[in-house]
Design an enzyme around this catalytic site. Sequence first.
Site, mmCIF file in Angstrom:
data_model
loop_
_atom_site.group_PDB
_atom_site.id
_atom_site.type_symbol
_atom_site.label_atom_id
_atom_site.label_comp_id
_atom_site.label_asym_id
_atom_site.label_seq_id
_atom_site.Cartn_x
_atom_site.Cartn_y
_atom_site.Cartn_z
ATOM 1 N N ASN A 108 -14.126 2.657 -3.315
ATOM 2 C CA ASN A 108 -13.418 2.899 -2.281
ATOM 3 C C ASN A 108 -13.715 4.703 -2.261
ATOM 4 O O ASN A 108 -13.127 4.741 -2.673
ATOM 5 C CB ASN A 108 -12.230 1.714 -2.232
ATOM 6 N N ASN A 166 2.733 6.124 -7.674
ATOM 7 C CA ASN A 166 1.671 6.616 -7.072
ATOM 8 C C ASN A 166 1.428 7.773 -7.990
ATOM 9 O O ASN A 166 0.935 8.527 -7.023
ATOM 10 C CB ASN A 166 0.500 6.495 -6.263
ATOM 11 N N PHE A 167 0.606 8.002 -8.986
ATOM 12 C CA PHE A 167 0.566 9.604 -10.002
ATOM 13 C C PHE A 167 -1.086 9.243 -10.493
ATOM 14 O O PHE A 167 -1.893 9.920 -11.178
ATOM 15 C CB PHE A 167 0.795 9.622 -11.230
ATOM 16 N N SER A 168 -1.283 8.300 -8.817
ATOM 17 C CA SER A 168 -3.512 8.020 -9.828
ATOM 18 C C SER A 168 -4.548 7.923 -9.155
ATOM 19 O O SER A 168 -5.245 7.727 -9.219
ATOM 20 C CB SER A 168 -3.082 7.131 -10.975
ATOM 21 N N CYS A 169 -3.946 8.330 -8.016
ATOM 22 C CA CYS A 169 -5.210 7.762 -6.878
ATOM 23 C C CYS A 169 -5.849 9.347 -7.094
ATOM 24 O O CYS A 169 -5.870 10.347 -7.149
ATOM 25 C CB CYS A 169 -5.032 8.690 -5.449
ATOM 26 N N LYS A 220 2.303 4.568 -12.152
ATOM 27 C CA LYS A 220 0.957 4.239 -11.872
ATOM 28 C C LYS A 220 0.515 5.474 -12.772
ATOM 29 O O LYS A 220 -0.398 5.859 -12.201
ATOM 30 C CB LYS A 220 0.639 4.004 -10.318
ATOM 31 N N ASN A 259 -5.314 3.058 -12.673
ATOM 32 C CA ASN A 259 -6.009 3.030 -10.856
ATOM 33 C C ASN A 259 -7.398 2.837 -11.151
ATOM 34 O O ASN A 259 -8.048 2.857 -11.952
ATOM 35 C CB ASN A 259 -5.353 4.024 -10.443
ATOM 36 N N THR A 260 -7.932 3.483 -10.588
ATOM 37 C CA THR A 260 -9.625 3.057 -10.186
ATOM 38 C C THR A 260 -10.257 5.045 -10.903
ATOM 39 O O THR A 260 -9.429 5.633 -11.121
ATOM 40 C CB THR A 260 -10.445 4.095 -8.593
ATOM 41 N N LYS A 286 0.600 -1.302 -0.151
ATOM 42 C CA LYS A 286 -0.262 0.170 0.029
ATOM 43 C C LYS A 286 1.093 0.949 -0.238
ATOM 44 O O LYS A 286 1.924 1.536 0.597
ATOM 45 C CB LYS A 286 -0.624 0.392 1.019
#
Length: 427
Positions: free
Chosen positions: A129, A188-191, A229, A256-257, A93
């Site tokens: 989420n 993580n470039f995408s949350c 990402k 990503n989502t 995570k």
Amino acid sequence: MASMGFALTRFSGLAAKTSLSADFDPSSRRNLRPPTRVGLKITSAAESEPDLSVTVNGLKMPNPFVIGSGPPGTNYTVMKRAFDEGWGGVIAKTVSLDASKVINVTPRYARLRAGSNGSAKTDVIGWQNIELISDRPLETMLKEFKKLKQEYPDRILIASIMEEYNRTAWEELIDRVEQTGVDALEINFSCPHGMPERRMGAAVGQDCALLEEVCGWINAKATVPVWAKMTPNITDITEPSRVSLKTGCEGISAINTIMSVMGIDLKTLHPEPCVEGYSTPGGYSYKAVRPIALAKVMNIAQMMKSEFGGKDLSLSGIGGVETGYDAAEFILLGSNTVQVCTGVMVHGYGHVKTLCAELQDFMKQHNFSTIEDFRGHSLQYFTTHTDLVRRQKEAIEQRKAEKRGLKSDKDWTGDGFVKETESMVSN
């Protein structure tokens, strides 16, 4: 099932990159050779089970199934379980320097069912989420990364990292994480939710100028492979993917989502997930997003093939993978690995055995011996709508020509005599 033995290509004497030009070849930092692609191969039924092992950016995995960053990789206990069950790799995570700023709420998940609003017995097809990145102290996560690498030195552990728009902070985070022995970094470039005001997550991935600058910082510092990402919440996903690769990233993870509102409870009139009567848009995942994910992966794979062919780059497909057959679709579109996150939350860590068995079943149906035998095979069948019209017109003309009958007496056959006669009747 394929042997579960492992081997890991270790990196030694790796130095940070000093040049970030568009022609940068990531293999120069990793000192790795690009893998040789193999054509379609026909094997006999008597041979052994298909080989699921893959080598990605020098990292050898027993199978292409990787735990996606999220709850399934949130601590030592669950990541250890993933390794014990046989997952090809684990992406932890996402961590950042200051976990005290990360405050989650409960409930933070909502499900979409196949039936009408309020259905309780139909299949779950979507999952939302509003969960943030890891809320555990960085030092705790680092100790657990180190312990996992000591206990499982031949397994692939990838750290997912995200930080504010601050070069010094990124460099510190990379340095501390790499010291634990992790095999690669996923950025993580995408949350899609949480802390965009701090220029984190999708706030970077949706701004190519900002992305180029931050990727430059990261790849100047990192000494292990870096995967970027990508967010699907953008007009053209190939643009940030291209920027990430040109500034030195070795791989792309997508998708990503998807930013979403799961729905409104028609009894209470409040949105889901409901926190004290309120909610916020969140990330949508699971089976229903797979067609969207496949399209994005196809776009990225075509771009990588045409613009970065020959370099040791990788693509990790994400989005709605629940079966080994789902995974085969991503691989046919060019994915080297396939990540599963929500699927683990629904089916558990042992589900990897089913995924492997189903993927091998697909491979046996087509006489494929290795993942490389069919990776990217279906990309050749995508074209433009204009070309589809041309192809169909030509096919129709060809069929009309065939229906006009035999052109010469020498074309008559004994077996097809009746049909051949009918082909020359006008009414």
